[in-house]
Design an enzyme around this catalytic site. Structure first.
Site, PDB file in Angstrom:
ATOM      1  N   CYS A   2     -11.348   8.920   0.521  1.00 48.90           N
ATOM      2  CA  CYS A   2     -11.909   9.932   1.398  1.00 48.90           C
ATOM      3  C   CYS A   2     -13.351   9.550   1.662  1.00 48.90           C
ATOM      4  O   CYS A   2     -13.874   8.624   1.062  1.00 48.90           O
ATOM      5  CB  CYS A   2     -11.882  11.296   0.723  1.00 48.90           C
ATOM      6  SG  CYS A   2     -10.273  11.714   0.050  1.00 48.90           S
ATOM      7  N   ARG A  27     -11.762   5.960   6.746  1.00 49.07           N
ATOM      8  CA  ARG A  27     -11.319   6.030   5.352  1.00 49.07           C
ATOM      9  C   ARG A  27     -10.222   7.067   5.150  1.00 49.07           C
ATOM     10  O   ARG A  27      -9.528   7.058   4.130  1.00 49.07           O
ATOM     11  CB  ARG A  27     -12.498   6.390   4.446  1.00 49.07           C
ATOM     12  CG  ARG A  27     -13.554   5.325   4.387  1.00 49.07           C
ATOM     13  CD  ARG A  27     -14.737   5.827   3.612  1.00 49.07           C
ATOM     14  NE  ARG A  27     -14.405   6.073   2.220  1.00 49.07           N
ATOM     15  CZ  ARG A  27     -14.599   5.206   1.246  1.00 49.07           C
ATOM     16  NH1 ARG A  27     -15.102   4.044   1.513  1.00 49.07           N
ATOM     17  NH2 ARG A  27     -14.290   5.510   0.009  1.00 49.07           N
ATOM     18  N   TRP A  75      -8.164  11.892   2.879  1.00 49.86           N
ATOM     19  CA  TRP A  75      -6.983  11.040   2.917  1.00 49.86           C
ATOM     20  C   TRP A  75      -6.158  11.473   1.720  1.00 49.86           C
ATOM     21  O   TRP A  75      -6.488  11.176   0.584  1.00 49.86           O
ATOM     22  CB  TRP A  75      -7.431   9.584   2.822  1.00 49.86           C
ATOM     23  CG  TRP A  75      -6.368   8.625   3.145  1.00 49.86           C
ATOM     24  CD1 TRP A  75      -5.882   8.322   4.377  1.00 49.86           C
ATOM     25  CD2 TRP A  75      -5.639   7.819   2.235  1.00 49.86           C
ATOM     26  NE1 TRP A  75      -4.910   7.388   4.285  1.00 49.86           N
ATOM     27  CE2 TRP A  75      -4.737   7.058   2.984  1.00 49.86           C
ATOM     28  CE3 TRP A  75      -5.659   7.663   0.844  1.00 49.86           C
ATOM     29  CZ2 TRP A  75      -3.858   6.164   2.406  1.00 49.86           C
ATOM     30  CZ3 TRP A  75      -4.794   6.774   0.267  1.00 49.86           C
ATOM     31  CH2 TRP A  75      -3.906   6.038   1.044  1.00 49.86           C
ATOM     32  N   ASN A  99     -14.557  12.841  -3.833  1.00 50.88           N
ATOM     33  CA  ASN A  99     -13.822  11.618  -3.501  1.00 50.88           C
ATOM     34  C   ASN A  99     -13.382  11.021  -4.832  1.00 50.88           C
ATOM     35  O   ASN A  99     -14.197  10.866  -5.732  1.00 50.88           O
ATOM     36  CB  ASN A  99     -14.786  10.681  -2.754  1.00 50.88           C
ATOM     37  CG  ASN A  99     -14.138   9.380  -2.354  1.00 50.88           C
ATOM     38  OD1 ASN A  99     -12.919   9.227  -2.460  1.00 50.88           O
ATOM     39  ND2 ASN A  99     -14.936   8.448  -1.895  1.00 50.88           N
ATOM     40  N   GLY A 100     -12.089  10.735  -4.992  1.00 56.71           N
ATOM     41  CA  GLY A 100     -11.594  10.196  -6.262  1.00 56.71           C
ATOM     42  C   GLY A 100     -10.439  11.036  -6.788  1.00 56.71           C
ATOM     43  O   GLY A 100      -9.800  11.759  -6.024  1.00 56.71           O
ATOM     44  N   GLU A 451       4.181 -15.362   0.538  1.00 56.04           N
ATOM     45  CA  GLU A 451       3.070 -14.543   1.023  1.00 56.04           C
ATOM     46  C   GLU A 451       1.841 -15.415   1.318  1.00 56.04           C
ATOM     47  O   GLU A 451       1.154 -15.200   2.317  1.00 56.04           O
ATOM     48  CB  GLU A 451       2.759 -13.448  -0.013  1.00 56.04           C
ATOM     49  CG  GLU A 451       1.574 -12.557   0.308  1.00 56.04           C
ATOM     50  CD  GLU A 451       1.667 -11.810   1.627  1.00 56.04           C
ATOM     51  OE1 GLU A 451       2.741 -11.765   2.247  1.00 56.04           O
ATOM     52  OE2 GLU A 451       0.622 -11.288   2.069  1.00 56.04           O
ATOM     53  N   LYS A 455       0.069 -15.598   4.927  1.00 50.68           N
ATOM     54  CA  LYS A 455      -1.372 -15.344   5.155  1.00 50.68           C
ATOM     55  C   LYS A 455      -1.981 -16.477   5.958  1.00 50.68           C
ATOM     56  O   LYS A 455      -2.693 -16.268   6.914  1.00 50.68           O
ATOM     57  CB  LYS A 455      -2.142 -15.233   3.835  1.00 50.68           C
ATOM     58  CG  LYS A 455      -2.062 -13.961   3.052  1.00 50.68           C
ATOM     59  CD  LYS A 455      -2.563 -12.726   3.719  1.00 50.68           C
ATOM     60  CE  LYS A 455      -1.586 -12.138   4.664  1.00 50.68           C
ATOM     61  NZ  LYS A 455      -0.630 -11.196   4.345  1.00 50.68           N
ATOM     62  N   GLU A 458      -0.667 -16.630   9.617  1.00 49.33           N
ATOM     63  CA  GLU A 458      -1.102 -15.475  10.412  1.00 49.33           C
ATOM     64  C   GLU A 458      -2.506 -15.654  10.974  1.00 49.33           C
ATOM     65  O   GLU A 458      -2.754 -15.296  12.118  1.00 49.33           O
ATOM     66  CB  GLU A 458      -1.140 -14.208   9.525  1.00 49.33           C
ATOM     67  CG  GLU A 458       0.177 -13.487   9.373  1.00 49.33           C
ATOM     68  CD  GLU A 458       0.043 -12.242   8.487  1.00 49.33           C
ATOM     69  OE1 GLU A 458      -0.528 -12.346   7.386  1.00 49.33           O
ATOM     70  OE2 GLU A 458       0.519 -11.184   8.908  1.00 49.33           O
ATOM     71  N   HIS A 474      15.912 -30.583  -1.845  1.00 48.21           N
ATOM     72  CA  HIS A 474      17.134 -30.447  -1.057  1.00 48.21           C
ATOM     73  C   HIS A 474      16.847 -30.465   0.443  1.00 48.21           C
ATOM     74  O   HIS A 474      17.583 -29.859   1.217  1.00 48.21           O
ATOM     75  CB  HIS A 474      17.868 -29.162  -1.455  1.00 48.21           C
ATOM     76  CG  HIS A 474      18.292 -29.169  -2.888  1.00 48.21           C
ATOM     77  ND1 HIS A 474      19.261 -30.019  -3.369  1.00 48.21           N
ATOM     78  CD2 HIS A 474      17.846 -28.464  -3.959  1.00 48.21           C
ATOM     79  CE1 HIS A 474      19.405 -29.828  -4.668  1.00 48.21           C
ATOM     80  NE2 HIS A 474      18.558 -28.888  -5.054  1.00 48.21           N
ATOM     81  N   LYS A 570      -1.297  -4.541  13.557  1.00 50.69           N
ATOM     82  CA  LYS A 570      -1.353  -3.995  12.202  1.00 50.69           C
ATOM     83  C   LYS A 570      -0.119  -3.146  11.922  1.00 50.69           C
ATOM     84  O   LYS A 570       0.412  -3.139  10.826  1.00 50.69           O
ATOM     85  CB  LYS A 570      -2.622  -3.160  12.065  1.00 50.69           C
ATOM     86  CG  LYS A 570      -2.872  -2.599  10.688  1.00 50.69           C
ATOM     87  CD  LYS A 570      -3.445  -3.650   9.774  1.00 50.69           C
ATOM     88  CE  LYS A 570      -3.382  -3.272   8.314  1.00 50.69           C
ATOM     89  NZ  LYS A 570      -3.233  -4.440   7.451  1.00 50.69           N
TER      90      LYS A 570
HETATM   91  C1  G6P Z   1       3.042  -6.129  10.626  1.00 50.76           C
HETATM   92  C2  G6P Z   1       1.733  -6.462   9.935  1.00 50.76           C
HETATM   93  C3  G6P Z   1       2.018  -7.071   8.563  1.00 50.76           C
HETATM   94  C4  G6P Z   1       2.877  -6.127   7.752  1.00 50.76           C
HETATM   95  C5  G6P Z   1       4.176  -5.768   8.486  1.00 50.76           C
HETATM   96  C6  G6P Z   1       4.907  -4.635   7.792  1.00 50.76           C
HETATM   97  O1  G6P Z   1       3.705  -7.294  10.955  1.00 50.76           O
HETATM   98  O2  G6P Z   1       0.981  -7.363  10.703  1.00 50.76           O
HETATM   99  O3  G6P Z   1       0.788  -7.280   7.881  1.00 50.76           O
HETATM  100  O4  G6P Z   1       3.185  -6.726   6.525  1.00 50.76           O
HETATM  101  O5  G6P Z   1       3.882  -5.317   9.800  1.00 50.76           O
HETATM  102  O6  G6P Z   1       4.119  -3.484   7.898  1.00 50.76           O
HETATM  103  P1  G6P Z   1       4.166  -2.239   6.948  1.00 50.76           P
HETATM  104  O7  G6P Z   1       3.108  -1.327   7.501  1.00 50.76           O
HETATM  105  O8  G6P Z   1       5.530  -1.642   7.067  1.00 50.76           O
HETATM  106  O9  G6P Z   1       3.884  -2.689   5.571  1.00 50.76           O
END
Ligand code: G6P
Length: 575
Positions: A2, A27, A75, A99-100, A451, A455, A458, A474, A570
């Site tokens: 928050c 936030r 939040w 906040n916390g 992952e 990264k 991307e 293989h 996002k």
């Molecule tokens: C998009 C984002 C990724 C994320 C994926 C799943 O492709 O760019 O970073 O991992 O969606 O999103 P979610 O909000 O469901 O984790």
């Protein structure tokens, strides 16, 4: 997560409060509120939803001569985003923003209820103001001190009271709080963005500090760098935040007596023999880690599915299956649709999600919130860390296993080591060409390899693949030559010798290999040393940070917009 603000000694404090909350809105934005002391009387205005709703309400309030005030943008963690749950929380003569998380709020609530003190919200915060008023016997500071001695957890708190209408009380432990000064005016905020332009010196309140302050430090010169906290990109800031975020994620959940999930009870798992995890992107990779952990420890079969595939392949869904969805945003269309499909088939559903009140949270039977805070970088980092951590805790919970200390050590391992960051920055220049990357690992380090590769591709736009180390021979090993870059995640705790052989097979074919391990492998070209740990999850979290930094530094050298990489979004709300 928050945001909080406070102000004393300016005309129309409500203007600063609203403006400051706007700076902090990223936030959390499910409700907001302000409280002011106007001619000795408390005035409280709250609204659900975005800040503009609060602004509208404030316009319709008549103020006489308000002297000070506090504000909050929420939040939700404890309790739904309703007006009653919105801050400031009030008693009979005081108001508080927080906040916390107050860990022992239920205990305190019970004690106060025995004294006939009643509560109107579901939040942990309300106990602060009720305790304060309960302790008040003519000296507000004394009552505030007693309150603060009684509460456990993480907090930044601002409190105002009609009893001493010229003061703003503050306390901090774990959550950020800054107090800034400009002549006779005082400003409070949970990050420096709202303070810029109002004050030129600030005191970053230390843990355990409360009351008044006297030492001030200069503020950064512009708002943009303040929001990024001096980091080049939000992604970098979010990588560095992982340590704090994991503390918040595990707060009150990872306890000395084992895992506690207020959101769950053991009866929810009755009759469950299987688990399906459905997710997309990074969240899918976290799910794969969960499979290794839950099957090994809790002995429950786990299938992990890419939501866009699961959705259309008419899967067999039996009622003894718990359906888990993982999502940062809570809005990913494919994940949401699989959740609806599972519910229709009568399965119990659980969401691991970062966004309270999102579509996925509203749809699922139960939710464990990830508490990662707002993630601004499109490439997910801190959300992934909290997803894996939550799955690890869930696995402990289901297996009745207590790894309290190990979990804490794993969190420690996410603190960014500046020397290692420097080394990765230097190394990154050697990896800007070539015909692509393979990230390899075994066991939980295989999803981490997936992952790590995601990264890198991307944000750098270089081709990268994650592969199980033992599977390279293989097929993909045919690509090995000096221009093939391999990032090898070599655990000391899981299949060390076997993974090492796989690395040597690649080195022998002249691939360029960067090994991440606590043990140096002579034959490899580059090496990033992690600390020697006696548990694979501690290594996992340290290696996670290294793969994220590597992607970041390569992308920065390529001149890319790390936070907003091309073609990506996002939150993907289309199928
Ligand atoms: C998009 C984002 C990724 C994320 C994926 C799943 O492709 O760019 O970073 O991992 O969606 O999103 P979610 O909000 O469901 O984790």
């Amino acid at each position: 997560m928050c945001g909080i603000v406070g102000v004393k000694g300016i005309k129309n404090p409500q203007d600063f409060l609203l403006e400051g909350l706007k700076e902090l809105e990223y936030r959390g934005y499910d409700s907001a509120g302000i409280a002011l002391i106007d001619e000795g009387e408390l005035k409280v205005i709250k609204a659900v939803g975005k800040l503009k709703n609060l602004e509208e309400k404030v316009k319709n309030v008549t103020f006489s001569n308000p002297t000070l005030g506090i504000g909050h943008t929420r939040w939700a963690t404890h309790g739904k985003p309703t007006e009653l749950n919105a801050h400031p929380h009030i008693g009979e003569f005081s108001a508080v923003v927080h906040n916390g998380i107050i860990e022992n709020y239920q205990e305190i609530k019970k004690e106060l209820e025995k004294e006939n003190i009643s509560f109107v919200s579901q939040t942990d915060t309300e106990v602060i103001v009720k305790l304060f008023e309960h302790f008040y016997e003519g000296d507000a500071f004394e009552a505030f001190k007693k309150t603060f001695e009684k509460i456990d957890g993480a907090y930044a708190i601002l409190l105002i009271t009609e009893k001493e209408p010229e003061k703003i009380f503050f306390a901090k432990k774990g959550s950020p709080l800054i107090v800034a000064k400009n002549e006779g005016k005082f400003f409070f905020a949970s990050s420096d963005a709202p303070l810029i332009g109002y004050a030129n010196t600030a005191h970053y309140v230390e843990d355990g500090e409360f009351g008044y302050v006297d030492s001030f430090k200069p503020l950064p010169a512009n708002k943009e760098s303040a929001k990024k906290g001096g980091f080049r990109f939000y992604m970098e800031k979010e990588i560095y935040e992982q340590y704090d975020v994991l503390k918040e994620n595990t707060l009150g959940r990872n306890t000395k007596d084992g895992i506690v999930f207020d959101e769950l009870d053991k009866s929810f798992f009755e009759g469950i023999n299987n688990i399906i995890i459905s997710a997309c992107g990074t969240s899918y990779h976290a799910g794969l880690v969960g499979k290794y952990l839950i099957e090994r420890d809790a002995k429950i079969r786990v299938d992990v599915e890419v939501a866009s595939e699961l959705r259309y392949r008419k899967p067999l869904l039996s009622k003894d299956t718990l359906f888990i969805v993982i999502s940062q945003s809570g809005e990913t269309a494919d994940t949401l649709e699989t959740l609806k499909m599972a519910k229709k088939a009568g399965l119990k559903t659980l969401a691991l999600c970062n966004m309270d009140n999102s579509s996925i949270v509203r749809e699922a039977d139960r939710t464990i919130l990830l508490r990662a805070g707002i993630e601004k970088g499109v490439a997910s980092t801190k959300a992934f860390a909290t997803q894996v951590m939550t799955l690890w805790m869930l696995s402990n919970y289901l297996a009745d296993k207590n790894e309290y200390e190990i979990i804490n050590q794993a969190i420690e391992a996410t603190k960014v080591n500046s020397k290692i960051h420097e080394k990765i920055k230097r190394l990154s220049k050697r990896y800007l060409h070539g015909h692509g990357f393979f990230f390899i690992g075994r066991d939980i380090f295989y999803p981490l390899a997936l992952e790590g590769a995601l990264k890198l591709k991307e944000i750098s736009y270089i081709h990268a693949e994650g592969y199980p180390a033992g599977e390279m021979k293989h097929g993909p090993i045919a690509l090995a030559d000096p221009e093939l870059f391999v990032v090898a995640l070599l655990s000391k705790n899981i299949l060390f010798e076997k993974t090492k052989s796989n690395i040597e097979e690649l080195a022998a074919r002249d691939a360029t290999v960067l090994t991440v391990s606590s043990e140096e492998i002579e034959l490899t070209d580059d090496y990033v040393k992690i600390s020697l740990a006696n548990h694979p999850m501690i290594e996992f979290f340290e290696m996670m940070v290294i793969t994220q930094l590597l992607a970041l530094e390569v992308a920065i050298r390529m001149g890319n917009d790390v936070d907003m990489p091309r073609n990506l979004a996002k939150s993907v709300t289309v199928e």
